[in-house]
Design a protein around this motif. Sequence first.
Motif, PDB file in Angstrom:
ATOM      1  N   CYS A  13      -0.133  10.509 -11.828  1.00 64.88           N
ATOM      2  CA  CYS A  13      -0.318   9.435 -12.816  1.00 64.88           C
ATOM      3  C   CYS A  13      -1.600   8.691 -12.493  1.00 64.88           C
ATOM      4  CB  CYS A  13       0.770   8.378 -12.709  1.00 64.88           C
ATOM      5  SG  CYS A  13       2.385   8.973 -12.932  1.00 64.88           S
ATOM      6  N   ARG A  14      -2.243   8.182 -13.528  1.00 61.10           N
ATOM      7  CA  ARG A  14      -3.439   7.373 -13.272  1.00 61.10           C
ATOM      8  C   ARG A  14      -3.103   5.874 -13.344  1.00 61.10           C
ATOM      9  NH1 ARG A  14      -6.516   9.821 -17.629  1.00 61.10           N
ATOM     10  NH2 ARG A  14      -4.326  10.118 -18.138  1.00 61.10           N
ATOM     11  N   ILE A  15      -3.833   5.136 -12.528  1.00 61.20           N
ATOM     12  CA  ILE A  15      -3.598   3.697 -12.412  1.00 61.20           C
ATOM     13  C   ILE A  15      -4.934   2.983 -12.613  1.00 61.20           C
ATOM     14  CG2 ILE A  15      -3.077   1.860 -10.742  1.00 61.20           C
ATOM     15  CD1 ILE A  15      -1.067   3.763  -9.420  1.00 61.20           C
ATOM     16  N   ILE A  16      -4.923   1.948 -13.448  1.00 59.40           N
ATOM     17  CA  ILE A  16      -6.114   1.105 -13.566  1.00 59.40           C
ATOM     18  C   ILE A  16      -5.726  -0.284 -13.075  1.00 59.40           C
ATOM     19  CG2 ILE A  16      -7.905   0.189 -15.081  1.00 59.40           C
ATOM     20  CD1 ILE A  16      -7.447   2.535 -16.946  1.00 59.40           C
ATOM     21  N   TYR A  17      -6.445  -0.778 -12.098  1.00 54.10           N
ATOM     22  CA  TYR A  17      -6.143  -2.084 -11.505  1.00 54.10           C
ATOM     23  C   TYR A  17      -7.269  -3.052 -11.817  1.00 54.10           C
ATOM     24  CZ  TYR A  17      -4.812  -5.550  -7.965  1.00 54.10           C
ATOM     25  OH  TYR A  17      -4.417  -6.695  -7.324  1.00 54.10           O
ATOM     26  N   ILE A  18      -6.906  -4.261 -12.230  1.00 55.04           N
ATOM     27  CA  ILE A  18      -7.936  -5.292 -12.441  1.00 55.04           C
ATOM     28  C   ILE A  18      -7.675  -6.445 -11.483  1.00 55.04           C
ATOM     29  CG2 ILE A  18      -6.649  -6.379 -14.372  1.00 55.04           C
ATOM     30  CD1 ILE A  18      -9.475  -7.016 -15.592  1.00 55.04           C
ATOM     31  N   TRP A  19      -8.732  -6.908 -10.831  1.00 54.16           N
ATOM     32  CA  TRP A  19      -8.592  -8.086  -9.970  1.00 54.16           C
ATOM     33  C   TRP A  19      -9.650  -9.124 -10.344  1.00 54.16           C
ATOM     34  CZ3 TRP A  19     -11.607  -9.860  -5.558  1.00 54.16           C
ATOM     35  CH2 TRP A  19     -12.763  -9.119  -5.315  1.00 54.16           C
ATOM     36  N   ARG A  20      -9.440 -10.301  -9.836  1.00 53.61           N
ATOM     37  CA  ARG A  20     -10.257 -11.433 -10.247  1.00 53.61           C
ATOM     38  C   ARG A  20     -10.375 -12.403  -9.088  1.00 53.61           C
ATOM     39  NH1 ARG A  20      -8.320 -15.558 -15.150  1.00 53.61           N
ATOM     40  NH2 ARG A  20     -10.383 -16.431 -15.533  1.00 53.61           N
ATOM     41  N   ASP A  21     -11.432 -13.195  -9.078  1.00 51.32           N
ATOM     42  CA  ASP A  21     -11.605 -14.227  -8.056  1.00 51.32           C
ATOM     43  C   ASP A  21     -10.294 -15.028  -7.942  1.00 51.32           C
ATOM     44  OD1 ASP A  21     -12.143 -16.539  -6.636  1.00 51.32           O
ATOM     45  OD2 ASP A  21     -14.099 -16.874  -7.573  1.00 51.32           O
ATOM     46  N   PRO A  22      -9.639 -14.998  -6.775  1.00 52.65           N
ATOM     47  CA  PRO A  22      -8.362 -15.707  -6.628  1.00 52.65           C
ATOM     48  C   PRO A  22      -8.438 -17.194  -6.983  1.00 52.65           C
ATOM     49  CG  PRO A  22      -8.675 -14.203  -4.796  1.00 52.65           C
ATOM     50  CD  PRO A  22      -9.970 -14.213  -5.568  1.00 52.65           C
ATOM     51  N   LYS A  23      -9.607 -17.813  -6.873  1.00 52.61           N
ATOM     52  CA  LYS A  23      -9.721 -19.242  -7.223  1.00 52.61           C
ATOM     53  C   LYS A  23      -9.459 -19.427  -8.722  1.00 52.61           C
ATOM     54  CE  LYS A  23     -13.974 -20.057  -5.489  1.00 52.61           C
ATOM     55  NZ  LYS A  23     -14.351 -18.644  -5.254  1.00 52.61           N
ATOM     56  N   ASP A  24     -10.014 -18.517  -9.527  1.00 54.30           N
ATOM     57  CA  ASP A  24      -9.744 -18.603 -10.966  1.00 54.30           C
ATOM     58  C   ASP A  24      -8.329 -18.147 -11.299  1.00 54.30           C
ATOM     59  OD1 ASP A  24     -12.076 -19.775 -11.876  1.00 54.30           O
ATOM     60  OD2 ASP A  24     -13.133 -17.877 -12.113  1.00 54.30           O
ATOM     61  N   VAL A  25      -7.777 -17.259 -10.466  1.00 54.48           N
ATOM     62  CA  VAL A  25      -6.395 -16.811 -10.715  1.00 54.48           C
ATOM     63  C   VAL A  25      -5.423 -17.979 -10.554  1.00 54.48           C
ATOM     64  CG1 VAL A  25      -4.500 -15.341  -9.873  1.00 54.48           C
ATOM     65  CG2 VAL A  25      -6.805 -14.390 -10.095  1.00 54.48           C
ATOM     66  N   ILE A  26      -5.566 -18.762  -9.483  1.00 55.75           N
ATOM     67  CA  ILE A  26      -4.613 -19.858  -9.280  1.00 55.75           C
ATOM     68  C   ILE A  26      -4.764 -20.921 -10.369  1.00 55.75           C
ATOM     69  CG2 ILE A  26      -6.052 -20.828  -7.398  1.00 55.75           C
ATOM     70  CD1 ILE A  26      -2.276 -21.406  -7.971  1.00 55.75           C
TER      71      ILE A  26
END
Length: 305
Positions: free
Chosen positions: A125-138
């Motif tokens: 299976c293929r997986i696409i992961y997105i992450w972001r600056d944790p400061k903007d996440v909180i």
Amino acid sequence: LPLRTLDHRRIRLYQGFWIPEDYLRGVLTIQEHFTSRPTDLFVTSYPKSGTTWLKALIFATMTRKKYPLDQNPLLAYNPHQCIAYIDKHFSHGRSRIVEAIPSPRVLSTHIPYSILPESITGSDCRIIYIWRDPKDVIVSLWHFAQEVYEGTPDLPSFSESFELFCEGNSYFGPIWNHIIEYWQESKRKPEEVLFLKYEDMLEDPIKYARILANFIGCPYSEAEEKQGAIEQVVDLCSFKKLKDLEVNKCGSGTILDGHVSYAAFFRKGMVGDWRNHMTSEMAQRLDGIVAEKFKEAGLEMINMK
Ligand code: A3P
């Protein structure tokens, strides 16, 4: 013992991650009973990292030849209605909905990589992961909780929520381990795990829409490129376009354990809103925690604007 997190929702520590208590049953059921198909594509993320946008981009990319541009379902449905969120369905005892989706399925989850079932991690299976600056996440997470749990007494202030977040106590946290695990898999199996960053995508959405299309096996032909098909997909999924749609202004769904207005998924859609919420000491503290964890894992903190 369960802990209270950013809102009234309780979280439980399970295999090193804090899982929302009301989703634990679903996570366990997925671990034990989820059956993947080789053609499955998973949209994965830590909450509030740009999942809605990624879902829209994937859906628009895959359906661009099926519908005329002005009839794409994204114009009438929220991206979360277009791509099923398995954590919710399994937690609500509705695994049949997921099983009934015809192949090739696109499914989404916030489950950390190490807690995913072998049926997914041991497959093609293929997986696409997105992450972001944790400061903007909180910041995004806190606003979302304020909106969803409006009226709930004693909702934690931003600084209380920030403290919990820095201790790793938030849904599917600690965020740094969530990011690190998917990053490690993307290094090990780049053909199967695509690791994207929200800030990079916002800076050059065309480039990343092309990368996405290639990864999911729907590349743009030369003729499409000339006709501006890629720009059309990016435009259809842009923050402004989606935010202003009737469905996303007025619609709602059962995303968590209650009703959520779709408008809550489109707040500012920008990089660096943390500056309006944190002191520089707070920012340095969270950056420091994340940088140390990333360094230990060999992942440099890049592009932290
Ligand atoms: P902000 O709260 O900072 O505005 P998720 O989809 O994982 O829940 O993440 C939500 C965040 O993504 C919100 O961030 C939201 O505004 C932003 N977002 C939603 N749609 C977007 C889009 N089309 N383009 C860019 N950002 C988007």
